[in-house]
Motif scaffolding. Structure first.
Motif, mmCIF file in Angstrom:
data_model
loop_
_atom_site.group_PDB
_atom_site.id
_atom_site.type_symbol
_atom_site.label_atom_id
_atom_site.label_comp_id
_atom_site.label_asym_id
_atom_site.label_seq_id
_atom_site.Cartn_x
_atom_site.Cartn_y
_atom_site.Cartn_z
ATOM 1 N N SER A 51 0.530 3.099 1.969
ATOM 2 C CA SER A 51 0.826 3.039 3.399
ATOM 3 C C SER A 51 -0.112 3.964 4.179
ATOM 4 O O SER A 51 -0.644 3.583 5.230
ATOM 5 C CB SER A 51 2.284 3.425 3.645
ATOM 6 O OG SER A 51 2.554 3.419 5.020
ATOM 7 N N ALA A 75 -3.459 2.379 4.422
ATOM 8 C CA ALA A 75 -3.459 1.246 5.356
ATOM 9 C C ALA A 75 -3.466 1.720 6.805
ATOM 10 O O ALA A 75 -4.015 1.053 7.681
ATOM 11 C CB ALA A 75 -2.232 0.366 5.104
ATOM 12 N N GLN A 76 -2.869 2.885 7.069
ATOM 13 C CA GLN A 76 -2.791 3.384 8.445
ATOM 14 C C GLN A 76 -3.887 4.394 8.766
ATOM 15 O O GLN A 76 -3.928 4.927 9.868
ATOM 16 C CB GLN A 76 -1.431 4.050 8.677
ATOM 17 C CG GLN A 76 -0.258 3.114 8.546
ATOM 18 C CD GLN A 76 1.054 3.868 8.702
ATOM 19 O OE1 GLN A 76 1.328 4.448 9.738
ATOM 20 N NE2 GLN A 76 1.860 3.873 7.660
ATOM 21 N N GLY A 91 6.776 -4.196 -0.318
ATOM 22 C CA GLY A 91 6.579 -3.186 0.724
ATOM 23 C C GLY A 91 7.825 -2.337 0.912
ATOM 24 O O GLY A 91 8.793 -2.462 0.161
ATOM 25 N N ASP A 128 8.056 5.118 8.607
ATOM 26 C CA ASP A 128 6.940 4.574 7.821
ATOM 27 C C ASP A 128 7.292 3.122 7.493
ATOM 28 O O ASP A 128 8.478 2.803 7.298
ATOM 29 C CB ASP A 128 6.751 5.389 6.534
ATOM 30 C CG ASP A 128 5.333 5.287 5.968
ATOM 31 O OD1 ASP A 128 4.515 4.558 6.547
ATOM 32 O OD2 ASP A 128 5.065 5.945 4.942
ATOM 33 N N TYR A 139 5.389 -0.431 5.550
ATOM 34 C CA TYR A 139 4.181 -0.968 4.906
ATOM 35 C C TYR A 139 4.511 -2.217 4.097
ATOM 36 O O TYR A 139 5.480 -2.247 3.346
ATOM 37 C CB TYR A 139 3.585 0.091 3.961
ATOM 38 C CG TYR A 139 2.499 -0.431 3.053
ATOM 39 C CD1 TYR A 139 1.231 -0.735 3.548
ATOM 40 C CD2 TYR A 139 2.738 -0.629 1.697
ATOM 41 C CE1 TYR A 139 0.233 -1.227 2.707
ATOM 42 C CE2 TYR A 139 1.748 -1.110 0.853
ATOM 43 C CZ TYR A 139 0.502 -1.410 1.376
ATOM 44 O OH TYR A 139 -0.480 -1.897 0.549
ATOM 45 N N GLU A 192 -1.157 -5.487 1.552
ATOM 46 C CA GLU A 192 -2.190 -6.207 2.307
ATOM 47 C C GLU A 192 -2.202 -7.706 2.015
ATOM 48 O O GLU A 192 -2.385 -8.529 2.903
ATOM 49 C CB GLU A 192 -3.577 -5.622 2.000
ATOM 50 C CG GLU A 192 -3.911 -4.332 2.735
ATOM 51 C CD GLU A 192 -3.165 -3.129 2.204
ATOM 52 O OE1 GLU A 192 -2.448 -3.249 1.184
ATOM 53 O OE2 GLU A 192 -3.272 -2.056 2.824
ATOM 54 N N GLN A 209 0.835 -9.524 3.948
ATOM 55 C CA GLN A 209 1.158 -9.356 5.371
ATOM 56 C C GLN A 209 1.104 -10.708 6.085
ATOM 57 O O GLN A 209 0.410 -11.629 5.668
ATOM 58 C CB GLN A 209 0.153 -8.380 6.017
ATOM 59 C CG GLN A 209 0.384 -6.950 5.569
ATOM 60 C CD GLN A 209 -0.646 -5.957 6.075
ATOM 61 O OE1 GLN A 209 -1.409 -6.239 6.986
ATOM 62 N NE2 GLN A 209 -0.661 -4.778 5.468
#
Ligand code: COA
Length: 238
Positions: free
Chosen positions: A51, A54-55, A94, A122, A124, A127, A130
């Motif tokens: 996570s 990704a952020q 996730g 948080d 997530y 990928e 999504q």
């Protein structure tokens, strides 16, 4: 996200809810299987790292150790596996982390209100998965479990993806400007018990933010020398 162990005894069914006791499969009571708890710790730590990556965060805000030292709740969504095209041991899709925090928040008229909302801390989804509706399924599960209206949530530093997600699924598209990292929306204050109201709270809460078109806020003009609020430490009561 796959792991080198069977996820079923660690996470149970599709949704697993974990609190500060880190019980495997969310089961109440003491666990006699230390290996399962260690595997749960591994899952949480790896999800937290993914996570953060990704952020673009410098460090994870979610880890097993942080879970133990806070009263947060982690909702984990997994693919149970088993079908021919799926990983045999299952995979984690996730997670979503929430928790109550005491916050100073501005209402539409600029009055500071101290309240203690449930915060999204948080969130997530892997990928590769999504935009398949998994985020919504997880969020819905959390809303039902916590019995909370999405308009009553405070969101800690949402990404553009999350702002789009909230707009699309919950019609949340008109943030009430804040001076901290939290984003709240219309309806947040309706019928909410407030802890305290203050017309002029102490610095830096007395600074009015400049609101950008995307709903994010910037420090007031002429205040750029002021030290920025610490990352994710803007809440009170910590
Ligand atoms: N770009 C822009 N919007 C995106 C997006 C992307 N890459 N991924 C999801 N969204 C938003 C869009 O509104 C999208 O609807 P659309 O496809 O019609 O444009 C909607 O979310 C899809 O909903 P859903 O499939 O249920 O969401 P998801 O499973 O993708 O989960 C997130 C949403 C935000 C959890 C996920 O995108 C994610 O993990 N992002 C990376 C980490 C992150 O930003 N977390 C937020 C922490 S502040």
């Amino acid at each position: 996200m796959e792991f080198p162990f069977d996820l079923t005894p660690v996470l149970g069914d599709r949704f697993c809810v974990v609190d500060q006791h880190l019980r495997p499969a969310g089961r109440p009571g003491p666990t006699h299987r230390g290996d399962l708890q260690q595997q749960l710790r591994t899952v949480i730590d790896e999800l937290g790292k993914a996570s953060a990556k990704a952020q673009g965060l410098p460090a994870p805000v979610t880890s097993a150790a942080r879970m133990e030292s806070n009263r947060h709740v982690l909702y984990i969504l997994r693919d149970p596996g088993g079908a021919a095209h799926r990983p045999p041991r299952g995979a984690v899709i996730g997670f979503l982390k929430v928790g109550y925090k005491k916050l100073f928040l501005l209402d539409r008229t600029g009055v500071h209100v101290e309240s203690e909302p449930l915060c999204v801390l948080d969130f997530y989804i892997h990928e590769s998965l999504q935009r398949h509706g998994h985020g919504r399924a997880l969020f819905q599960h959390m809303l039902q479990s916590e019995r909370v209206d999405p308009r009553r949530l405070a969101i800690d530093r949402p990404s553009q993806k999350l702002l789009g997600f909230l707009r699309k699924h919950y019609g949340l598209d008109d943030p009430i400007p804040q001076v901290n990292n939290f984003v709240i929306f219309e309806g947040f204050f309706s019928n909410r018990p407030v802890l305290r109201e203050e017309a002029e709270p102490p610095w830096p809460f007395n600074l009015r933010p400049f609101v950008r078109r995307d709903g994010r806020t910037e420090p007031p003009a002429g205040q750029t020398d002021a030290p920025p609020p610490p990352r994710r430490a803007s809440s009170l009561g910590r």
